[in-house]
Write a protein that holds these residues in place. Structure first.
Motif: not given
Lengths: 540, 194, 360
Positions: A123-126, A129, A148, A152, A214-217
């Motif tokens: 969710m938060f990480l790509s 990961w 990175p 992504e 999408y979150s985590g940015y």
């Protein structure tokens, strides 16, 4: 409490109980789903506050915090698994809608797979990961996960682990969108997302079919950093999550530590904290109104609302020494005493506030275009609000009286005279109007307190080295955007074993997909804006 | 602002000296002056904010600080039309490629201001597993602006610094980095766009 | 009645050139002069409008607006223009390069051609023939083609949505503009632009035309705002929805063309409104008040025209900074369900008024 314990014991024989701040029920994973269903249906625990993922080194697990909207009782349920290689717990996404997202979050941080959850992606990480950062054995050396350089990797499928009839677990791949969908990518760099949130939006012409969020940015790993800091050091992160509710978040954190340490703070400190909370609430709702109108194209409103906000920031700056990141609350009270101008400045603010609110109502709420854009757009029913855990002004606009200040009064809120504004329409207009009405109520609270600030010390003596006794504590406060919770588990040392922050904005962003289906692209902005989520609060 | 009030005159002077040593044509030089006057007085920001600093950037645009006085209020949402990027807020691993892409999308001549502790070094989140420790790892930075978040006055100061830098730069051959674009295209072959 | 006309100056130039040159060369030189003059006025006016809007908007928002570059910030838009001229023109991959480059020119040519139709002052008008207003409407709708091309050729989903919105919006509102113009043409009895201005020498149409003229004016103003893609009808470039709409991918001076054309279209729309309802360059005349009329005549006609156009633009700018944006379905509903039927009824009403001679 004992009553509930008996009932639960009857529902599930295997359950064991631990006494603590709230009742903690331990159930084996195999019985959990059935118990969850009956907890919701028979005992009316219909509000899933949060799922706290835990790593006790010998086992992994989750603590579910449940609240009943009928009598505001709260219990917690602990489900554990000893398998570290392939930990699995049964999902409760069909009981509480918000669980889908909460479980995804736990999966992202702890690698616990939730069986039957339809969406088990990071969710938060790509996607690429390596490792699960909140596990105690996580290796955070930058060689494993370097910054990175390339874009992504993107996948249009999600994974679900489904339990078949005979008890086997099967991995299934599910397509997020239909094959011929026209998918527009909105965000992470987009003016309407209020920060760096990303919506992949499938549209049919101008009509939205589905949103994948999408979150985590801006995921900064606050919970993990806190595990390496002392308790007073963890406080300053509270200003940097929801940067408008800094005071509220500090308040929650301080209360949870004070409760654990058994510190009684002075009344003066309590009054100061409440005053600051309510001032911050007015400032936050002002900014909400301004940016919301700007999103809808009425840019000028922003300047009128920021006028009041600047006035409040001046008051804060005089006392706290900063415009945004105050770091004002501390264990035992507040950092500094009030500035000598505080009372007169606040009175000046109270004098101009009604005039300004009237202006906002005339300029925007009464505007025929605004009415057309907001009314009956993004209607959220009370049941959905509870199921999706949409708290705060957005929940109250749907008829759910969820103000923590009223349901579980903390600090001195119990003795104050104010109304909990609740509307039943549940549309964007109700959410907007409710915030304006809340500004008036906050002003009312400030009026009651401003002439009655008691004398006394602003901060009581606390030990130089703060050590929490072993145990776990949970505290909720009403932030500007909803119920904010802090969960602390300590082993007796100077830093927490686990510090879980329960942001109100994650459910708000999560409900966008549900509300926008079948609406126009422009309504995405209306709905997203009216929910008023703050992205760093979602991502932590 | 009077010249003496600036804190970094030495740097600007060394920049000017370096430019003068290289020598310049009279016509090109006066053209440069005109263009640099235009460039340094018309600095359009890209609306780009990730966290707290972004809110102070909103305050910068509002009535009290009013960046429109300097002509900076034309905040463009499309990077193609903006002149500089104020990286307001923490940049995390997941955001890093996105930010790099935004920087690549800006039209030349382009500038970057690292705004706030997080953008400069990772700030309070430096210990985190997911935070980039300074955006200069990813993009070249022209002005560093400390603060958490910096006050709007500080933001005005930083953009004025940027304006000073533009004024003494040489446009012809200097900032117009066509060569760099060629390098960039060589490094990113066509298929990476699909 | 109007002693000072621009014809005096232009005739003098013509005879002066005629002394030294053959006739064909005279025509060429004159055309060139007009072209250069037109471009210059166009650019200057656009720059002024950018400054004007920024100042007006600042005033609405309790701010100061540009005040650092030049006296009162007057040179701000010049600085912007210099900057825009030297900005890099980004060429993208996977686009239709020819159409991508063509689009901004189409937009600016459309606005320049309609700009040339405006009655600037007594005798100062570049394109004038018997169906002038028809020509004006025709050329002003080329602009939408440029916008559609820009959105489509950029190969970007945001620009595509922006362009489609813009197409739907402009084509719809063109109808309203056409019908309200038709109402006034029926009233004037001529399609020639000078003819329409001449008709208003006693009283402006907005006063003499009774209720239908006022209705037509309101509809024209609404539709005109929509035609120029300005708030509350700025959907094609709705910043909070589509980043920058159809011109998201344009940089440098290509973007500058869109930017200039947007502001100039504002002037053109208010200029045409001036022409149709407020007498073009004609001073304010009230029948019977001879002294007053004579005083009004002392103000040069070009000042009248530009002054009226700017006053109308001010109203349109006022809209933009007050109202929130409409949604696409509300926008189309407004046109097809309300403005269009009202407009048709209004046309009939106007005809009745003309036939029974009920006007002043």
């Amino acid at each position: 409490m004992a009553n509930i314990q008996e009932k639960i014991a009857k529902l599930c024989q295997e359950a064991t109980f631990e006494e603590g701040q709230d009742l903690l029920v331990c159930v084996p994973d195999s019985k959990w789903h059935a118990l969850a269903k009956s907890l919701k249906e028979e005992l009316h625990f219909d509000f899933l506050v949060t799922i706290v993922g835990m790593d006790w080194t010998d086992k992994l697990g989750c603590i579910y915090y449940l609240k009943s909207t009928a009598d505001n009782a709260m219990i917690s349920v602990k489900v554990t698994t000893e398998d570290r290689e392939n930990p699995m717990i049964h999902s409760v996404h069909d009981v509480w809608a918000i669980a889908t997202t909460f479980e995804r979050e736990v999966y992202d941080f702890f690698g616990i797979i939730f069986v039957n959850n339809p969406d088990m992606r990071r969710m938060f990480l790509s996607i690429d990961w390596k490792g699960y950062p909140l596990r105690k054995d996580y290796d955070d050396s930058p060689e494993i996960n370097p910054v990175p350089k390339e874009n992504e990797r993107q996948e249009d499928t999600t994974v679900s682990y489904v339990e078949t009839e005979d008890g086997k677990i099967e991995k299934k791949t599910i397509n997020v969108f239909e094959p011929n969908d026209f998918v527009v990518n909105i965000g992470p760099q987009h003016p309407a997302t209020h920060g760096v949130l990303r919506f992949r939006t499938a549209v049919d012409g101008e009509t939205i079919k589905k949103i994948d969020f999408y979150s985590g940015y801006i995921h900064r790993g606050i919970e993990k950093i806190c595990e390496g800091l002392t308790y007073p050091q963890t406080l300053h992160f509270m200003d940097r999550m929801d940067y408008f509710s800094g005071h509220h978040y500090h308040h929650a954190m301080c209360m949870v530590y004070e409760k654990a340490l058994g510190i009684e703070i002075s009344r003066r400190a309590q009054v100061i904290r409440v005053l600051m909370d309510e001032l911050a609430r007015i400032a936050s709702h002002c900014l909400f109104l301004g940016t919301y109108c700007m999103d809808l194209g009425a840019t000028t409103m922003l300047f009128y609302t920021l006028r009041v906000r600047e006035q409040i920031l001046d008051i804060m700056e005089k006392t706290c020494g900063a415009r945004m990141t105050f770091n004002y609350g501390c264990i035992g009270g507040v950092m500094q005493d009030l500035h000598e101008d505080f009372v007169s400045d606040v009175k000046e603010l109270l004098a101009v506030l009604p005039k300004n609110i009237k202006e906002y109502n005339e300029l925007f709420i009464g505007n025929v275009i605004a009415k057309g854009r907001l009314e009956n757009v993004g209607t959220l029913t009370r049941e959905d609000a509870i199921s999706y855990a949409v708290t705060g002004p957005s929940g109250r606009a749907s008829g759910w009286a969820c103000d923590v200040r009223k349901t579980n009064p903390y600090s001195i809120y119990g003795e104050l005279d104010f109304e909990e504004v609740v509307y039943t329409e549940g549309d964007s207009m109700a959410r907007t109007k409710l915030r304006i009405a809340e500004m008036e109520q906050s002003a009312r609270i400030i009026e009651q307190l401003i002439d009655n600030i008691p004398e006394g010390e602003y901060c009581v003596k606390v030990p130089k080295v703060v050590k929490l006794p072993a145990g776990r504590w949970f505290q909720m406060v009403e932030g500007c955007r909803g119920a904010f919770g802090v969960y602390v588990e300590s082993t007796g040392g100077t830093s927490p074993l686990r510090l879980k922050l329960v942001p109100p904005c994650l459910p708000l962003a999560n409900v966008v997909d549900h509300l926008t289906r079948g609406t126009k692209i422009a309504d995405l902005i209306t709905i997203g804006g009216s929910l008023d989520y703050i992205v760093p609060d979602i991502d932590r | 602002m009077p010249y003496e009030a600036w804190k970094d005159n030495e740097y600007i002077e060394s920049l000017v000296k370096e430019l003068q040593e290289n020598g310049t044509n009279v016509i090109v030089g006066s053209f440069d002056k005109l263009i640099n006057w235009g460039r340094s007085n018309s600095i359009w920001p890209l609306t780009f904010a990730t966290s707290c600093c972004g809110i102070e950037f909103v305050s910068l645009g509002a009535a009290r600080y009013d960046m429109a006085r300097f002509g900076w209020e034309v905040a463009r949402s499309s990077p193609r039309q903006a002149d500089f990027m104020m990286v307001a807020g923490t940049i995390v691993h997941r955001m890093a490629p996105v930010m790099r892409r935004l920087y690549d999308q800006l039209a030349e001549p382009k500038y970057v201001i690292a705004c706030g502790g997080c953008a400069i070094s990772g700030g309070p989140f430096r210990k985190s597993y997911h935070v980039v420790k300074g955006i200069d790892e990813i993009v070249p930075v022209d002005v560093y602006l400390p603060g958490c978040p910096p006050r709007p006055e500080a933001m005005i100061y930083s953009i004025m610094q940027l304006s000073r830098k533009m004024k003494v730069e040489k446009f012809f051959g200097g900032v117009n980095r066509q060569e760099k674009i060629k390098d960039f295209l060589a490094a990113h072959p066509e298929e990476s766009y699909d | 009645m109007y002693e000072i006309t621009f014809a005096t100056i232009t005739n003098w130039i013509d005879t002066f050139l005629g002394k030294y040159m053959p006739e064909w060369l005279v025509t060429t030189v004159e055309c060139l002069l007009i072209g250069v003059g037109l471009l210059l006025v166009y650019a200057l006016l656009a720059l002024f409008y950018i400054y004007f809007e920024r100042k007006v908007c600042a005033a609405f928002q309790c701010r100061l607006g540009p005040n650092r570059v030049g006296p009162w910030g007057l040179l701000q838009s010049f600085a912007d223009m210099f900057k825009m001229l030297i900005k890099e023109l980004i060429t993208l991959k996977h686009i239709d390069r020819f159409l991508f480059a063509l689009a901004p020119y189409l937009v600016i040519i459309a606005s320049m051609l309609s700009f040339a139709c405006l009655p600037w002052a007594n005798g100062l008008q570049i394109i004038d023939f018997n169906i002038g207003i028809f020509f004006l409407i025709a050329v002003s709708s080329i602009g939408v083609l440029g916008i559609l091309l820009a959105g489509w050729s950029s190969n970007n989903k945001f620009t595509l949505i922006g362009a489609l919105r813009s197409g739907a919006q402009m084509v719809s509102y063109e109808l309203s503009i056409g019908l309200s113009v038709l109402t006034m043409v029926a009233f004037a009895g001529t399609m020639s632009i000078t003819g329409i201005v001449e008709e208003q020498k006693d009283l402006w149409f907005i006063f003499s035309g009774h209720v239908p003229a006022i209705i037509a004016f309101v509809i024209y103003l609404v539709a005109g705002t929509a035609e120029t893609n300005r708030g509350p009808f700025d959907l094609p470039e709705a910043e909070s929805e589509l980043t920058a709409g159809y011109h998201t991918e344009y940089s440098g001076i290509h973007f500058g063309f869109f930017y200039l054309a947007e502001y100039l279209n504002l002037f053109i729309v208010s200029g045409v409104a001036t022409l149709l309802f407020f007498g073009g360059w004609m001073p304010l005349h009230i029948p019977g008040w001879e002294g007053f009329n004579a005083v009004m005549d002392y103000i040069p006609s070009v000042v009248w025209f530009i002054g009226k156009a700017i006053a109308l633009s001010f109203i349109i700018i006022w809209f933009k900074w007050t109202f929130p944006r409409l949604r696409i379905d509300q926008l189309l509903k407004l046109e097809w369900k309300y403005l269009l039927p009202i407009n048709l009824v209004n046309l009939v009403l106007m005809v009745i008024i003309i036939v029974f001679n009920l006007h002043f």
